[in-house]
Design an enzyme around this catalytic site. Structure first.
Site, PDB file in Angstrom:
ATOM      1  N   ASP A  14      -7.127  -7.430  -6.297  1.00 32.53           N
ATOM      2  CA  ASP A  14      -5.840  -6.357  -6.619  1.00 32.53           C
ATOM      3  C   ASP A  14      -4.648  -6.954  -6.651  1.00 32.53           C
ATOM      4  O   ASP A  14      -4.374  -7.668  -5.791  1.00 32.53           O
ATOM      5  CB  ASP A  14      -5.998  -5.468  -5.282  1.00 32.53           C
ATOM      6  CG  ASP A  14      -4.623  -4.431  -5.176  1.00 32.53           C
ATOM      7  OD1 ASP A  14      -3.934  -4.512  -6.170  1.00 32.53           O
ATOM      8  OD2 ASP A  14      -4.850  -3.544  -4.219  1.00 32.53           O
ATOM      9  N   LYS A  47       5.061  -1.212 -10.080  1.00 34.20           N
ATOM     10  CA  LYS A  47       5.293  -2.216  -9.297  1.00 34.20           C
ATOM     11  C   LYS A  47       6.125  -3.395 -10.010  1.00 34.20           C
ATOM     12  O   LYS A  47       6.765  -4.194  -9.370  1.00 34.20           O
ATOM     13  CB  LYS A  47       4.428  -2.521  -8.310  1.00 34.20           C
ATOM     14  CG  LYS A  47       4.007  -1.518  -7.496  1.00 34.20           C
ATOM     15  CD  LYS A  47       3.081  -1.885  -6.315  1.00 34.20           C
ATOM     16  CE  LYS A  47       2.205  -0.643  -5.850  1.00 34.20           C
ATOM     17  NZ  LYS A  47       3.198   0.367  -4.943  1.00 34.20           N
ATOM     18  N   HIS A  94      -5.043  -2.619   0.921  1.00 31.52           N
ATOM     19  CA  HIS A  94      -4.556  -1.227   0.560  1.00 31.52           C
ATOM     20  C   HIS A  94      -5.824  -0.213   0.553  1.00 31.52           C
ATOM     21  O   HIS A  94      -6.942  -0.750   0.094  1.00 31.52           O
ATOM     22  CB  HIS A  94      -3.878  -1.386  -0.556  1.00 31.52           C
ATOM     23  CG  HIS A  94      -3.055  -0.147  -1.116  1.00 31.52           C
ATOM     24  ND1 HIS A  94      -3.710   0.887  -1.655  1.00 31.52           N
ATOM     25  CD2 HIS A  94      -1.835   0.072  -0.917  1.00 31.52           C
ATOM     26  CE1 HIS A  94      -2.538   1.770  -1.706  1.00 31.52           C
ATOM     27  NE2 HIS A  94      -1.395   1.424  -1.397  1.00 31.52           N
ATOM     28  N   GLN A 104       0.830  -6.325  -6.462  1.00 35.24           N
ATOM     29  CA  GLN A 104       2.011  -6.809  -5.615  1.00 35.24           C
ATOM     30  C   GLN A 104       2.186  -8.469  -6.067  1.00 35.24           C
ATOM     31  O   GLN A 104       3.363  -9.002  -5.763  1.00 35.24           O
ATOM     32  CB  GLN A 104       1.987  -6.749  -4.184  1.00 35.24           C
ATOM     33  CG  GLN A 104       1.934  -5.543  -3.491  1.00 35.24           C
ATOM     34  CD  GLN A 104       3.293  -4.739  -3.733  1.00 35.24           C
ATOM     35  OE1 GLN A 104       4.254  -5.205  -3.999  1.00 35.24           O
ATOM     36  NE2 GLN A 104       2.996  -3.354  -3.394  1.00 35.24           N
ATOM     37  N   CYS A 150      -0.223   2.509   3.659  1.00 38.69           N
ATOM     38  CA  CYS A 150      -1.556   2.584   3.006  1.00 38.69           C
ATOM     39  C   CYS A 150      -2.572   1.452   3.427  1.00 38.69           C
ATOM     40  O   CYS A 150      -3.234   1.076   2.567  1.00 38.69           O
ATOM     41  CB  CYS A 150      -1.588   2.656   1.597  1.00 38.69           C
ATOM     42  SG  CYS A 150      -0.770   4.339   0.829  1.00 38.69           S
TER      43      CYS A 150
HETATM   44  N1  PMP Z   1      -2.941  -2.012  -4.174  1.00 41.01           N
HETATM   45  C1  PMP Z   1      -1.809  -2.638  -3.342  1.00 41.01           C
HETATM   46  C2  PMP Z   1      -1.742  -3.945  -2.629  1.00 41.01           C
HETATM   47  C3  PMP Z   1      -0.696  -2.067  -3.557  1.00 41.01           C
HETATM   48  O1  PMP Z   1       0.425  -2.088  -2.935  1.00 41.01           O
HETATM   49  C4  PMP Z   1      -0.662  -0.457  -4.292  1.00 41.01           C
HETATM   50  C5  PMP Z   1       0.339   0.451  -4.251  1.00 41.01           C
HETATM   51  N2  PMP Z   1       1.171   0.579  -3.185  1.00 41.01           N
HETATM   52  C6  PMP Z   1      -1.982  -0.003  -4.748  1.00 41.01           C
HETATM   53  C7  PMP Z   1      -3.007  -0.858  -4.626  1.00 41.01           C
HETATM   54  C8  PMP Z   1      -2.212   1.208  -5.626  1.00 41.01           C
HETATM   55  O2  PMP Z   1      -1.380   0.816  -6.633  1.00 41.01           O
HETATM   56  P1  PMP Z   1      -1.189   2.160  -7.809  1.00 41.01           P
HETATM   57  O3  PMP Z   1       0.093   2.847  -7.317  1.00 41.01           O
HETATM   58  O4  PMP Z   1      -0.933   1.312  -9.147  1.00 41.01           O
HETATM   59  O5  PMP Z   1      -2.382   3.020  -7.849  1.00 41.01           O
END
Ligand code: PMP
Length: 400
Positions: free
Chosen positions: A194, A220, A117, A197, A358
């Site tokens: 990270d 999430k 991401h 998900q 993203c």
């Molecule tokens: N990493 C991944 C794999 C994500 O899916 C997301 C959110 N789409 C993020 C990071 C960013 O997370 P946050 O919204 O908590 O900043």
């Protein structure tokens, strides 16, 4: 019924019952989370940690209980290793700007993967720009799986950090992070995972993984927005300098010198998202009470069912076909732009996401500018998947 505990699902969109398939962007929240947030604002609204009065004590206790719930969910050895942040993005930026910044010099290397991401790319890129370090990338294959045979070669004596996503938001791939961590550790490289998900869909045990850092996104995992967690190994957190300065992160301030507070307060400058933290604790309790194994089993059922239904649609290609996946289906449809498809589905009451999610480099790899993505949660149903498949068919005929 679990589904009934999510009032956000019980709405209509364009006169149709909502079919919510955008869970990877943000999940719906159970009533217990909504109640916990509401209770804070209506029954014990006060700032935390500093107050001697009753309400402040109650609010502080709930906030700290939430930290303990998150520690239990992640199997962190201590609640002190749970730092509240705004979310995964802030957690990664915190590590890049403290732990990594202290270790990285010109010519050093930071290793990420091709499916990250943007939140797990850009903070490292910024750090590289500031220090003269180099960003290196673990490649992936056509199924959207990391090519780990190259990992040992990619790690060099200049590698200072490895940052990798546990579960890809755009492909659904579950990465074998335990194995990646073991390989990195054998070469003395610390690892940030990270987990944005992963936590909503599978059991995460930070001690078993042996990760140095693990990031969590509250919204999430059925919790509020604007709140998340950074888990870190205690010796790292103790040694790391603070990032943001302000109230709460200090023990003593004079104009000559400031003595910083202990972990985790050292990293929590300013009044935190108190309601968010309390809500996140309720979300962690919800997951533990429901049972992550049951959630995971239901996810797998939905993924299998949806994959079969979607594969049967002519001209539909699934992007991301890893052997180990969570319930995310990214796809392209011949002759229909993902945005057009998303707009048509919206009129049927179906919420999916379209675009690059993203993860632009991952989609560049598959040579598509964007995909349509249906992402499921345990509260979704087979009927909703049937309706999605029928609606995609209709959209196809419409654009034919
Ligand atoms: N990493 C991944 C794999 C994500 O899916 C997301 C959110 N789409 C993020 C990071 C960013 O997370 P946050 O919204 O908590 O900043």
């Amino acid at each position: 019924m679990l589904r009934e505990q999510f009032p956000g699902l019980n709405v209509t969109v364009h006169g149709k019952p909502l079919v919510y398939l955008d869970n990877a962007a943000t999940a719906q929240r159970p009533q217990t989370v909504l109640d916990a947030v509401q209770a804070y604002y209506t029954r014990f609204n006060a700032n935390i940690h500093r107050g001697v009065h009753h309400l402040s004590e109650v609010a502080t206790e709930r906030f700290e209980n939430a930290r303990a719930s998150m520690a239990r969910l992640l199997n962190a050895p201590s609640a002190r290793q749970v730092v509240f942040t705004r979310g995964s993005t802030e957690s990664i930026n915190l590590v890049a700007n403290t732990f990594a910044r202290e270790r990285v010099q010109a010519g050093d290397e930071i290793l990420i993967s091709h499916m990250e991401h943007h939140s797990n790319i850009v903070p490292w890129q910024l750090l590289c720009q500031q220090t003269g370090a180099v960003l290196k990338v673990i490649p992936m294959n056509q199924r959207g799986e990391l090519c780990l045979q190259s990992l040992d070669e990619l790690i060099t004596e200049r590698t200072r950090m490895l940052a990798v996503v546990h579960v890809s938001n755009s492909l659904g791939t579950i990465n074998p992070v335990k194995e990646i961590i073991a390989t990195a550790h054998a070469r003395g490289v610390p690892v940030l995972v990270d987990g944005s998900q992963a936590v909503p869909h599978m059991a995460v045990d930070v001690q078993d993984l042996d990760c140095d850092f693990y990031t969590v996104s509250g919204h999430k995992m059925y919790g509020p927005t604007g709140i998340g967690v950074l888990y870190g190994k205690m010796h790292h957190l103790e040694a790391m300098p603070p990032w943001q300065g302000g109230g709460e992160m200090i023990a003593k301030v004079t104009f000559e010198k400031t003595v910083f507070n202990h972990v985790p307060a050292k990293f929590e400058a300013g009044t935190p998202n108190i309601a968010g933290g309390i809500g996140l604790g309720a979300a962690a309790e919800f997951i533990m009470h429901t049972g992550i194994d049951a959630i995971q089993r239901r996810d797998a059922e939905l993924l299998a069912y949806a994959t079969e239904k979607m594969q049967a649609i002519e001209g539909l290609r699934i992007i991301g076909t890893a052997a180990e996946k969570t319930a995310v289906i990214s796809f392209v449809l011949d002759g229909v732009h993902p945005h057009d498809l998303g707009t048509v589905l919206d009129h049927y009451g179906i919420a999916i996401r379209t675009g690059h999610h993203c993860t632009m480099p991952a989609l560049q790899f598959f040579k598509v500018p964007g995909t349509a993505r249906a992402s499921f949660a345990f509260y979704n149903t087979e009927e909703e998947i049937d309706y999605l498949a029928e609606s995609i068919q209709k959209a196809r005929e419409m654009f034919a």
